[in-house]
Design an enzyme around this catalytic site. Sequence first.
Site, PDB file in Angstrom:
ATOM      1  N   HIS A 109       0.866  -1.188   0.000  1.00  0.00           N
ATOM      2  CA  HIS A 109       0.000   0.000   0.000  1.00  0.00           C
ATOM      3  C   HIS A 109       0.895   1.228   0.000  1.00  0.00           C
ATOM      4  O   HIS A 109       1.572   1.496   0.993  1.00  0.00           O
ATOM      5  CB  HIS A 109      -0.881   0.004   1.253  1.00  0.00           C
ATOM      6  CG  HIS A 109      -1.785  -1.186   1.370  1.00  0.00           C
ATOM      7  ND1 HIS A 109      -3.036  -1.226   0.792  1.00  0.00           N
ATOM      8  CD2 HIS A 109      -1.618  -2.392   1.980  1.00  0.00           C
ATOM      9  CE1 HIS A 109      -3.602  -2.406   1.057  1.00  0.00           C
ATOM     10  NE2 HIS A 109      -2.767  -3.133   1.769  1.00  0.00           N
ATOM     11  N   PHE A 110       0.927   1.968  -1.121  1.00  0.00           N
ATOM     12  CA  PHE A 110       1.792   3.146  -1.214  1.00  0.00           C
ATOM     13  C   PHE A 110       1.051   4.463  -0.998  1.00  0.00           C
ATOM     14  O   PHE A 110       1.645   5.530  -1.048  1.00  0.00           O
ATOM     15  CB  PHE A 110       2.577   3.146  -2.531  1.00  0.00           C
ATOM     16  CG  PHE A 110       3.792   2.229  -2.520  1.00  0.00           C
ATOM     17  CD1 PHE A 110       4.137   1.499  -1.384  1.00  0.00           C
ATOM     18  CD2 PHE A 110       4.595   2.115  -3.649  1.00  0.00           C
ATOM     19  CE1 PHE A 110       5.262   0.666  -1.380  1.00  0.00           C
ATOM     20  CE2 PHE A 110       5.724   1.292  -3.642  1.00  0.00           C
ATOM     21  CZ  PHE A 110       6.054   0.568  -2.515  1.00  0.00           C
ATOM     22  N   ASP A 169      -8.829  -5.083  -1.940  1.00  0.00           N
ATOM     23  CA  ASP A 169      -8.117  -5.324  -0.688  1.00  0.00           C
ATOM     24  C   ASP A 169      -8.341  -4.206   0.325  1.00  0.00           C
ATOM     25  O   ASP A 169      -8.245  -3.034   0.002  1.00  0.00           O
ATOM     26  CB  ASP A 169      -6.616  -5.473  -0.910  1.00  0.00           C
ATOM     27  CG  ASP A 169      -5.901  -5.678   0.417  1.00  0.00           C
ATOM     28  OD1 ASP A 169      -6.366  -6.518   1.202  1.00  0.00           O
ATOM     29  OD2 ASP A 169      -4.912  -4.986   0.674  1.00  0.00           O
ATOM     30  N   HIS A 207      -9.240 -10.073   0.063  1.00  0.00           N
ATOM     31  CA  HIS A 207      -9.142  -9.862   1.515  1.00  0.00           C
ATOM     32  C   HIS A 207     -10.329 -10.580   2.136  1.00  0.00           C
ATOM     33  O   HIS A 207     -11.470 -10.183   1.944  1.00  0.00           O
ATOM     34  CB  HIS A 207      -9.176  -8.365   1.828  1.00  0.00           C
ATOM     35  CG  HIS A 207      -9.072  -8.071   3.289  1.00  0.00           C
ATOM     36  ND1 HIS A 207      -8.094  -7.250   3.806  1.00  0.00           N
ATOM     37  CD2 HIS A 207      -9.813  -8.481   4.348  1.00  0.00           C
ATOM     38  CE1 HIS A 207      -8.239  -7.186   5.112  1.00  0.00           C
ATOM     39  NE2 HIS A 207      -9.280  -7.914   5.473  1.00  0.00           N
ATOM     40  N   HIS A 256      -2.989 -12.423   2.584  1.00  0.00           N
ATOM     41  CA  HIS A 256      -2.580 -12.439   4.003  1.00  0.00           C
ATOM     42  C   HIS A 256      -3.341 -13.450   4.866  1.00  0.00           C
ATOM     43  O   HIS A 256      -4.068 -13.091   5.787  1.00  0.00           O
ATOM     44  CB  HIS A 256      -2.626 -11.042   4.614  1.00  0.00           C
ATOM     45  CG  HIS A 256      -3.800 -10.167   4.245  1.00  0.00           C
ATOM     46  ND1 HIS A 256      -5.082 -10.637   4.143  1.00  0.00           N
ATOM     47  CD2 HIS A 256      -3.866  -8.835   3.967  1.00  0.00           C
ATOM     48  CE1 HIS A 256      -5.883  -9.632   3.821  1.00  0.00           C
ATOM     49  NE2 HIS A 256      -5.170  -8.538   3.707  1.00  0.00           N
ATOM     50  N   ASN A 268      -5.191  -6.232   9.865  1.00  0.00           N
ATOM     51  CA  ASN A 268      -6.266  -7.050   9.285  1.00  0.00           C
ATOM     52  C   ASN A 268      -5.685  -8.006   8.249  1.00  0.00           C
ATOM     53  O   ASN A 268      -4.956  -7.541   7.373  1.00  0.00           O
ATOM     54  CB  ASN A 268      -7.290  -6.173   8.560  1.00  0.00           C
ATOM     55  CG  ASN A 268      -7.896  -5.124   9.457  1.00  0.00           C
ATOM     56  OD1 ASN A 268      -7.793  -5.191  10.674  1.00  0.00           O
ATOM     57  ND2 ASN A 268      -8.516  -4.132   8.848  1.00  0.00           N
ATOM     58  N   ASP A 308       2.147  -6.992   2.716  1.00  0.00           N
ATOM     59  CA  ASP A 308       1.007  -6.151   3.107  1.00  0.00           C
ATOM     60  C   ASP A 308       1.526  -4.868   3.766  1.00  0.00           C
ATOM     61  O   ASP A 308       0.980  -4.400   4.764  1.00  0.00           O
ATOM     62  CB  ASP A 308       0.040  -6.916   4.021  1.00  0.00           C
ATOM     63  CG  ASP A 308      -1.198  -6.101   4.377  1.00  0.00           C
ATOM     64  OD1 ASP A 308      -1.465  -5.081   3.711  1.00  0.00           O
ATOM     65  OD2 ASP A 308      -1.899  -6.492   5.330  1.00  0.00           O
TER      66      ASP A 308
HETATM   67  C1  NCD Z   1      -4.296  -2.445   5.047  1.00  0.00           C
HETATM   68  C2  NCD Z   1      -4.184  -0.948   4.858  1.00  0.00           C
HETATM   69  O1  NCD Z   1      -3.867  -0.254   5.847  1.00  0.00           O
HETATM   70  O2  NCD Z   1      -4.361  -0.460   3.752  1.00  0.00           O
HETATM   71  N1  NCD Z   1      -4.437  -2.736   6.440  1.00  0.00           N
HETATM   72  C3  NCD Z   1      -4.255  -3.916   7.062  1.00  0.00           C
HETATM   73  O3  NCD Z   1      -4.484  -3.982   8.280  1.00  0.00           O
HETATM   74  N2  NCD Z   1      -3.826  -4.978   6.439  1.00  0.00           N
HETATM   75  C4  NCD Z   1      -5.426  -2.975   4.225  1.00  0.00           C
HETATM   76  C5  NCD Z   1      -5.386  -4.457   3.966  1.00  0.00           C
HETATM   77  O4  NCD Z   1      -4.397  -5.002   3.452  1.00  0.00           O
HETATM   78  O5  NCD Z   1      -6.380  -5.101   4.211  1.00  0.00           O
HETATM   79 ZN    ZN Z   2      -6.056  -6.845   3.128  1.00  0.00          ZN
END
Ligand code: NCD
Ligand code: ZN
Length: 428
Positions: A66-67, A155, A182, A235, A281, A308
């Site tokens: 996630h960038f 996701d 997800h 995940h 998550n 993730d």
């Molecule tokens: C991720 C996010 O912050 O974008 N958060 C997480 O707890 N994994 C979203 C995701 O990958 O579900």
């Molecule tokens: Zn996720």
Amino acid sequence: MLWIKNGRLVDPKSQTDQFYDICIERERIAGIFPPGSADQKQGEGDEVIEAAGLIVAPGLIDVHVHFREPGFTYKEDVATGAASAAAGGYTTVICMANTKPIVDNEETLTYLRERAKDMPVRVLNTAAITKGFQGKELTDMIGLKALGAVGFTDDGVPIADTSVVMEAMKMAKALNVPLSFHEEDPALIGSFGVNQGPVSVAVGVAGAPAVAEDVLVARDCALALNTGAEIDIQHISSGTSVAIVRAMKALGKNIHAEATPQHFSLTEEAVLQKGTLARVNPPLRTEADRLAIIEGLKDDTIDYIATDHAPHSKEEKEKEMKSAPSGMIGLETALALGITNLVKPGHLTLSHMLEKLTVNPAQLYHLDAGYVAVGGLADLVIFDENESWTVGENFKSRASNSPFIGDTLTGKVKYTICDGKVVYRDGE
Ligand code: NCD
Ligand code: ZN
């Protein structure tokens, strides 16, 4: 030319584990020679990296980052995310679509494809499966694929409506693109981010039970068997889900799964010790779940190690448990966590672990990457598999929300080379 001399080349795709000198010309590997045997080809102006005592492997590929650009660049942007990736030994990363706006439209995707052009590593994008992550109407998957989306995912937000998932899989199959899921059924979730049980009681939240994950994993594997769509169960955190994927994979080759370093390294106990930094998550679960994930990695039920990487700001993570966002950064600690918790204890060989970080993810996304061969792209990581280091707060990422700060890990990235260019050197 760039030379990497006397390193131990570990290339899972060709099952190579041997000492070699590697010669790189522009963006490609020009030669792989027994050590010293090609010294006469070395030119005066050539750069030499001395890799004696180090491992040379294909640049790592992460199918789940996630960038945060556009919309949440105070957490991370494409440039800081790419720098974090390079520091972690990654040369290709696949960004999720939960930005603001969500990547469910041409404009946002086009902006991101443009942004990716000047980055030190290959930054690829997924687009959303449903418009606005609403779980109702599919995006223009044909148009978004044509603009460069390598896969599709909502996701962050599970898709509740089974018929929508079915429709998306039929489309993905026709387009020959993977879908990532997800898996947490909101109907069974008290609150996201902490395993439901004694720990959720102790920290005063309702919690997320493993069964919420299990039901959607079972549903989506069944849909994938029916449609033939290529899917990635993201995940994975529950032992029962690992068993479901194992059984379903026996029925169809199009089912894949990823595990994160946090889920094979930590349990829910981390929430008691690290507070919101361990909120994620799906949540960290029990030791039995963690061991089942390791078994799944060992017998290839789980194909990928994905970070993730989910940056959040200090202020956000300083909130109380129920209001702090879920997620943790991961790019700069993943390789070391794999070496420390999978390879050193003898669960996986180094090559087997690297398979889940290189050739397997490349296959899912049809990438010409994830291997080392003459003529192939010069995307490499060079690391010391025995060097210990303590995780500090000085990440290349804009964020520092890691529950591993203060931990001593084994395995240190020394150089990352992408497209034949050194994009990271330890200590710089
Ligand atoms: C991720 C996010 O912050 O974008 N958060 C997480 O707890 N994994 C979203 C995701 O990958 O579900
Ligand atoms: Zn996720």
